[in-house]
Motif scaffolding. Sequence first.
Motif, short mmCIF file in Angstrom:
data_model
loop_
_atom_site.label_atom_id
_atom_site.label_comp_id
_atom_site.label_asym_id
_atom_site.label_seq_id
_atom_site.Cartn_x
_atom_site.Cartn_y
_atom_site.Cartn_z
N SER A 259 0.82 -1.24 0.00
CA SER A 259 0.00 0.00 0.00
C SER A 259 0.84 1.27 0.00
N ASN A 260 1.75 1.36 -0.97
CA ASN A 260 2.60 2.55 -1.07
C ASN A 260 2.49 3.27 -2.42
N ASP A 261 1.52 2.87 -3.25
CA ASP A 261 1.37 3.48 -4.58
C ASP A 261 2.64 3.34 -5.43
N ILE A 262 3.36 2.26 -5.23
CA ILE A 262 4.53 1.99 -6.07
C ILE A 262 4.03 1.51 -7.44
N THR A 263 4.40 2.21 -8.48
CA THR A 263 3.95 1.85 -9.83
C THR A 263 5.10 1.41 -10.74
N VAL A 264 6.30 1.88 -10.44
CA VAL A 264 7.46 1.62 -11.30
C VAL A 264 8.58 1.00 -10.46
N LEU A 265 9.19 -0.04 -11.00
CA LEU A 265 10.32 -0.69 -10.33
C LEU A 265 11.61 -0.40 -11.08
N GLU A 266 12.72 -0.54 -10.39
CA GLU A 266 14.04 -0.46 -11.01
C GLU A 266 14.84 -1.68 -10.57
N ARG A 267 15.81 -2.05 -11.37
CA ARG A 267 16.60 -3.23 -11.03
C ARG A 267 17.55 -2.92 -9.87
N PRO A 268 17.50 -3.68 -8.79
CA PRO A 268 18.43 -3.45 -7.67
C PRO A 268 19.84 -3.84 -8.08
N ILE A 269 20.77 -2.94 -7.89
CA ILE A 269 22.17 -3.21 -8.23
C ILE A 269 22.99 -3.18 -6.94
N ASN A 270 23.52 -4.32 -6.58
CA ASN A 270 24.35 -4.48 -5.38
C ASN A 270 23.60 -4.17 -4.09
N VAL A 271 22.28 -4.23 -4.12
CA VAL A 271 21.48 -4.07 -2.91
C VAL A 271 20.37 -5.12 -2.91
N LEU A 272 19.82 -5.40 -1.73
CA LEU A 272 18.72 -6.38 -1.56
C LEU A 272 19.10 -7.77 -2.04
N GLN A 273 20.37 -8.06 -2.07
CA GLN A 273 20.82 -9.35 -2.59
C GLN A 273 20.59 -10.50 -1.60
N THR A 274 20.27 -10.15 -0.34
CA THR A 274 19.99 -11.19 0.66
C THR A 274 18.49 -11.40 0.87
N LEU A 275 17.67 -10.66 0.12
CA LEU A 275 16.23 -10.67 0.33
C LEU A 275 15.61 -12.03 0.01
N LYS A 276 14.78 -12.55 0.96
CA LYS A 276 14.07 -13.81 0.76
C LYS A 276 12.57 -13.60 0.55
N LEU A 277 12.02 -12.53 1.11
CA LEU A 277 10.58 -12.24 0.98
C LEU A 277 10.40 -10.78 0.60
N LEU A 278 9.56 -10.54 -0.41
CA LEU A 278 9.22 -9.18 -0.83
C LEU A 278 7.72 -9.08 -0.99
N ASP A 279 7.12 -8.13 -0.27
CA ASP A 279 5.67 -7.90 -0.32
C ASP A 279 5.40 -6.58 -1.03
N LEU A 280 4.81 -6.67 -2.23
CA LEU A 280 4.44 -5.48 -3.00
C LEU A 280 2.91 -5.37 -3.14
N SER A 281 2.17 -6.04 -2.29
CA SER A 281 0.72 -6.08 -2.41
C SER A 281 0.12 -4.68 -2.29
N ASN A 282 -1.00 -4.49 -2.99
CA ASN A 282 -1.75 -3.22 -2.98
C ASN A 282 -0.94 -2.05 -3.52
N ASN A 283 -0.04 -2.33 -4.44
CA ASN A 283 0.65 -1.31 -5.23
C ASN A 283 0.28 -1.55 -6.68
N GLN A 284 -0.25 -0.54 -7.34
CA GLN A 284 -0.74 -0.72 -8.71
C GLN A 284 0.40 -0.58 -9.72
N LEU A 285 1.09 -1.70 -9.97
CA LEU A 285 2.19 -1.71 -10.92
C LEU A 285 1.67 -1.41 -12.33
N ILE A 286 2.50 -0.75 -13.13
CA ILE A 286 2.09 -0.37 -14.49
C ILE A 286 1.71 -1.61 -15.30
#
Length: 464
Positions: A175-202
């Motif tokens: 629920s953050n109104d995230i519509t556009v993503l970018e490729r993570p470069i050298n960050v979030l490389q340890t991430l196991k769970l990502l919740d993007l629910s209730n964001n209207q992606l393009i």
Amino acid sequence: MTSSVPSDVLSRRILCDTEYATVRYAGSVPPTTGLWLGVEWDNPQRGKHNGSHEGIQYFKCSQLNKLVDISVSECAVSHAGQKEEISRTCPNIRSINLSKNLLPSWEKVTDIACQVQNLQSLDLSENKMKFPSASITCTLSKLRVLALNRTGVTWAEVLLCAPGWPALEELYLASNDITVLERPINVLQTLKLLDLSNNQLIDGSQLQLIAYLPRLEQLILSNTGISSIHFPDVGFGCKTKMFPLLQRLAVDDNKISQWSFINELDKLQCLQSLHCQNNPLMVTEKNPETVRQLILAKIGQLKVLNKSEIFPDERKGAELDYRKMFGNDWIMAGGNQNPDKNRPNEEFLAAHPRYQLLCLKYGAPEEGELKRQQPFILKNQLLTLTIKCPDKPDQKPIEKKLPDSMTIQKVKGLLYRLLKIPGSELKLSYESSKMEGKEIELENDLKPLQFYSIENGDSVLVRW
């Protein structure tokens, strides 16, 4: 001591020389005279006792230095307080819930978090704060779980802050109104769970930008507006390099209306669990059980669908039904039992990527299996049967009309809905009106009722 103290003296913060404390008691302390204040020192090394004197407990210290989990949700917290006070009083904190407070900026958050050297979990949900526009210096080296739901953060701001989370495993951004993503470069490389629910992606193509997170195991995309997904690096029947460790995917409450979406998911190397309820695709068939069977047949490695475990017998039945259901289409598209002549066209393979594999697994469908019965014959094929539970005398017999072509597995599915007993636990047999006292076991789930010569008026016996 003075003869009186303010009425609100309890819980007041005081400074004595260079040491901070909280007033916990005000009153007399026999056998001494006068009025005394009992304080809990921030420094656990300071003080001679734990609120007791000569065997009488006047107050108890909270021992803040032993606190591990803290929740101050909805407490109007807006800043860290006195410098280094948190690190001095609560050095062992592992988890902090700061949701729904008054934190105005990420800078104020780091003023708090950077004092907690062993912080592993931080919930900042529902703090409408300002995030940095440049990289930050505070590093939360042990942070594993971070919740930023309803904070107004953008994906670009997440990537700017992410260098400060080098060990992060779970990130909640609902629920953050995230519509556009970018490729993570050298960050979030340890991430196991990502919740993007209730964001209207393009659109679903945005997902390709996060498809190479090397350790991602769970992705939550509920109510993101997606209708399609595509892994362009490989064709059907092959496994994509995208989302290499993804095991659990949630796409509930979206706009998925095409089976091509489900076909693409079979390309994922490790997908085991799928949640896909409340999509237009789920109502394309009159029977919800048919939709479930189609999904099982299309995604070969799936083990859980919509929180319901998939047992081997259910998978086998679904795949055999699928093989039969689209057998005529396969033949019309160029499919053939003779391997040398088996050349179904590209259109069929795109619509049914696993069909050829199922033919290898179970054998190509035979002509007799694929003959379609004429509708006017159906009435004569219906059997009136009585469903009985001999071990459950309180269960009243149920009369049902079933087609004689119905497999034992489908009968079990029907009984599951009627009796709420998992089909894998059911044992079926039948009694013929022509052979009283003789019970015949229905042991093969893949055989139809007619295989056992079941007739009108017979009784199906159910045990579990």
